[in-house]
Write an enzyme that holds these catalytic residues in place. Structure first.
Site, mmCIF file in Angstrom:
data_model
loop_
_atom_site.group_PDB
_atom_site.id
_atom_site.type_symbol
_atom_site.label_atom_id
_atom_site.label_comp_id
_atom_site.label_asym_id
_atom_site.label_seq_id
_atom_site.Cartn_x
_atom_site.Cartn_y
_atom_site.Cartn_z
ATOM 1 N N LYS A 49 -14.350 -0.955 -5.819
ATOM 2 C CA LYS A 49 -13.872 -1.992 -6.724
ATOM 3 C C LYS A 49 -13.256 -3.047 -6.292
ATOM 4 O O LYS A 49 -13.093 -4.269 -6.755
ATOM 5 C CB LYS A 49 -12.721 -1.238 -7.806
ATOM 6 C CG LYS A 49 -13.257 0.081 -8.600
ATOM 7 C CD LYS A 49 -11.933 0.464 -9.219
ATOM 8 C CE LYS A 49 -12.031 1.816 -9.725
ATOM 9 N NZ LYS A 49 -10.723 2.716 -10.001
ATOM 10 N N GLY A 50 -12.828 -2.815 -5.066
ATOM 11 C CA GLY A 50 -11.886 -4.134 -4.230
ATOM 12 C C GLY A 50 -12.707 -5.489 -4.280
ATOM 13 O O GLY A 50 -11.918 -6.206 -4.126
ATOM 14 N N GLU A 105 -17.854 -7.151 0.158
ATOM 15 C CA GLU A 105 -16.976 -6.174 0.418
ATOM 16 C C GLU A 105 -15.784 -6.986 0.401
ATOM 17 O O GLU A 105 -15.469 -8.122 0.899
ATOM 18 C CB GLU A 105 -17.176 -5.339 1.649
ATOM 19 C CG GLU A 105 -17.764 -4.130 1.666
ATOM 20 C CD GLU A 105 -16.852 -3.070 0.873
ATOM 21 O OE1 GLU A 105 -15.768 -3.429 0.051
ATOM 22 O OE2 GLU A 105 -16.981 -1.719 1.030
ATOM 23 N N ASP A 106 -14.479 -6.232 0.037
ATOM 24 C CA ASP A 106 -13.486 -6.811 0.189
ATOM 25 C C ASP A 106 -12.731 -6.705 1.642
ATOM 26 O O ASP A 106 -12.265 -7.686 2.179
ATOM 27 C CB ASP A 106 -12.236 -6.512 -0.757
ATOM 28 C CG ASP A 106 -12.135 -4.866 -0.686
ATOM 29 O OD1 ASP A 106 -13.315 -3.983 -0.389
ATOM 30 O OD2 ASP A 106 -11.104 -4.462 -1.103
ATOM 31 N N ASP A 109 -12.867 -1.873 7.407
ATOM 32 C CA ASP A 109 -11.934 -1.242 8.182
ATOM 33 C C ASP A 109 -12.470 -0.278 9.356
ATOM 34 O O ASP A 109 -12.938 -0.853 10.353
ATOM 35 C CB ASP A 109 -10.909 -0.612 7.402
ATOM 36 C CG ASP A 109 -9.663 -0.005 8.127
ATOM 37 O OD1 ASP A 109 -9.590 -0.268 9.125
ATOM 38 O OD2 ASP A 109 -8.832 0.657 7.474
ATOM 39 N N LYS A 137 -10.732 -6.025 9.469
ATOM 40 C CA LYS A 137 -9.632 -5.381 10.296
ATOM 41 C C LYS A 137 -10.293 -4.924 11.675
ATOM 42 O O LYS A 137 -10.467 -3.612 11.619
ATOM 43 C CB LYS A 137 -8.915 -4.444 9.510
ATOM 44 C CG LYS A 137 -7.482 -4.407 9.647
ATOM 45 C CD LYS A 137 -7.118 -3.185 8.973
ATOM 46 C CE LYS A 137 -6.179 -3.402 7.526
ATOM 47 N NZ LYS A 137 -5.710 -2.112 7.068
ATOM 48 N N PHE A 158 -1.044 -3.087 5.891
ATOM 49 C CA PHE A 158 -1.252 -2.587 4.622
ATOM 50 C C PHE A 158 -1.373 -3.789 3.695
ATOM 51 O O PHE A 158 -0.374 -4.184 3.092
ATOM 52 C CB PHE A 158 -0.492 -1.464 4.086
ATOM 53 C CG PHE A 158 -1.289 -0.635 3.108
ATOM 54 C CD1 PHE A 158 -1.807 -1.183 1.814
ATOM 55 C CD2 PHE A 158 -1.254 0.847 3.458
ATOM 56 C CE1 PHE A 158 -2.373 -0.203 1.022
ATOM 57 C CE2 PHE A 158 -1.968 1.543 2.359
ATOM 58 C CZ PHE A 158 -2.450 1.120 1.226
ATOM 59 N N VAL A 159 -2.638 -4.345 3.313
ATOM 60 C CA VAL A 159 -2.805 -5.674 2.439
ATOM 61 C C VAL A 159 -3.202 -5.038 1.073
ATOM 62 O O VAL A 159 -4.062 -4.170 0.704
ATOM 63 C CB VAL A 159 -3.499 -6.600 3.278
ATOM 64 C CG1 VAL A 159 -2.854 -7.068 4.315
ATOM 65 C CG2 VAL A 159 -5.115 -6.018 3.323
ATOM 66 N N ARG A 171 -4.438 -4.930 -7.618
ATOM 67 C CA ARG A 171 -5.468 -5.683 -7.333
ATOM 68 C C ARG A 171 -5.487 -7.143 -8.130
ATOM 69 O O ARG A 171 -6.139 -8.049 -7.616
ATOM 70 C CB ARG A 171 -6.657 -4.867 -8.338
ATOM 71 C CG ARG A 171 -6.921 -3.581 -7.412
ATOM 72 C CD ARG A 171 -8.184 -2.880 -8.080
ATOM 73 N NE ARG A 171 -8.499 -1.441 -7.644
ATOM 74 C CZ ARG A 171 -9.057 -1.170 -6.663
ATOM 75 N NH1 ARG A 171 -9.322 -1.990 -5.631
ATOM 76 N NH2 ARG A 171 -9.018 0.264 -6.497
HETATM 77 C C1 PRP Z 1 -12.031 0.083 0.715
HETATM 78 C C2 PRP Z 1 -12.943 -1.104 0.781
HETATM 79 C C3 PRP Z 1 -14.471 -0.614 1.540
HETATM 80 C C4 PRP Z 1 -13.814 0.377 2.159
HETATM 81 C C5 PRP Z 1 -13.544 -0.186 3.966
HETATM 82 O O1 PRP Z 1 -12.714 0.934 -0.290
HETATM 83 O O2 PRP Z 1 -13.455 -1.753 -0.593
HETATM 84 O O3 PRP Z 1 -15.246 -0.133 0.754
HETATM 85 O O4 PRP Z 1 -12.502 0.716 1.709
HETATM 86 O O5 PRP Z 1 -12.998 0.819 4.576
HETATM 87 P P1 PRP Z 1 -13.920 1.556 5.778
HETATM 88 O O6 PRP Z 1 -14.567 0.010 6.890
HETATM 89 O O7 PRP Z 1 -13.079 2.265 6.613
HETATM 90 O O8 PRP Z 1 -15.196 2.292 5.292
HETATM 91 P P2 PRP Z 1 -12.012 2.119 -1.225
HETATM 92 O O9 PRP Z 1 -12.389 3.262 -0.748
HETATM 93 O O10 PRP Z 1 -10.272 1.714 -0.900
HETATM 94 O O11 PRP Z 1 -12.266 1.636 -2.707
HETATM 95 P P3 PRP Z 1 -11.874 0.585 -3.591
HETATM 96 O O12 PRP Z 1 -12.768 -0.801 -3.289
HETATM 97 O O13 PRP Z 1 -12.271 1.057 -5.041
HETATM 98 O O14 PRP Z 1 -10.406 0.104 -3.641
#
Ligand code: PRP
Length: 186
Positions: A49-50, A105-106, A109, A137, A158-159, A171
């Site tokens: 969802k991010g 993507e948002d 990581d 990141k 942690f953002v 969000r």
């Molecule tokens: C977050 C973000 C990416 C993923 C990145 O999603 O939106 O999809 O983590 O992390 P990675 O590079 O370590 O795989 P999250 O699972 O938190 O779901 P959300 O977007 O619904 O918050």
């Protein structure tokens, strides 16, 4: 939303990235993508969802014909599990065979989510797959992951805000800030 709002009390007072900086950068990314796809059309895919806020703003800055679709993935198991297996909670509605795909993507990581999705969509016969992320990141990276369009490189903090959550909250903050430790240490 006003910066004196209640939600802002949970993030550090010095914002990491202001809404103005976000808008400026999103415009530049949109122009870059427009140039790169000038003679093509694309399927822009929001990874829920991010990415929804970034996605909504970015596609309005991309001046080529496009369609949109959505996917939702979640890492399977706890963070100590290093299998990198990603569970698809919501899949695309349409076939992507022969299409040029832009995954939005948002944040990148560890890189696991996008690495998994990119491999999966390649197998489905996409003509090309590129990745746009608002935040990168690099310190978190566990798997090699090349990102084509990056908004901002950020430190290992942690953002939250502008789509990014902590326990599904924050969000809707229009800026990006660092969550105060008292919030998650309680
Ligand atoms: C977050 C973000 C990416 C993923 C990145 O999603 O939106 O999809 O983590 O992390 P990675 O590079 O370590 O795989 P999250 O699972 O938190 O779901 P959300 O977007 O619904 O918050």
């Amino acid at each position: 939303m006003d910066k004196n709002s209640m939600l802002y009390q949970d993030i550090e007072s010095e914002l990491l990235i202001t809404r103005e900086k976000i808008a400026e950068r999103v415009r530049v990314l949109g122009q870059q993508i427009t140039r790169d796809y000038h003679d093509r059309s694309l399927v822009a895919v929001s990874i829920l969802k991010g990415s929804v806020l970034f996605f909504a703003d970015l596609i309005r800055e991309i001046d080529v014909p496009l369609t949109i679709d959505f996917m939702q993935a979640s890492s399977y198991g706890d963070s100590t599990e290093s299998s990198g297996f990603v569970h698809i909670k919501k899949d695309l509605d349409r076939s992507i065979e022969g299409k040029d795909i832009l995954l939005v993507e948002d944040i990148v990581d560890s890189g696991r989510t996008l690495s998994y999705l990119k491999t999966m969509l390649k197998k489905r016969g996409a003509a090309s797959i590129r990745i746009a992320t608002l935040l990168d990141k690099p310190e978190g990276r566990q798997v090699e992951m090349e990102v084509d369009y990056v908004g901002f490189i950020i430190p290992n903090a942690f953002v939250v805000g502008y789509g990014l959550d902590y326990a599904e909250r924050y969000r809707n903050i229009p800026d990006i800030g660092i969550l105060r430790p008292k919030v998650y240490q309680q």
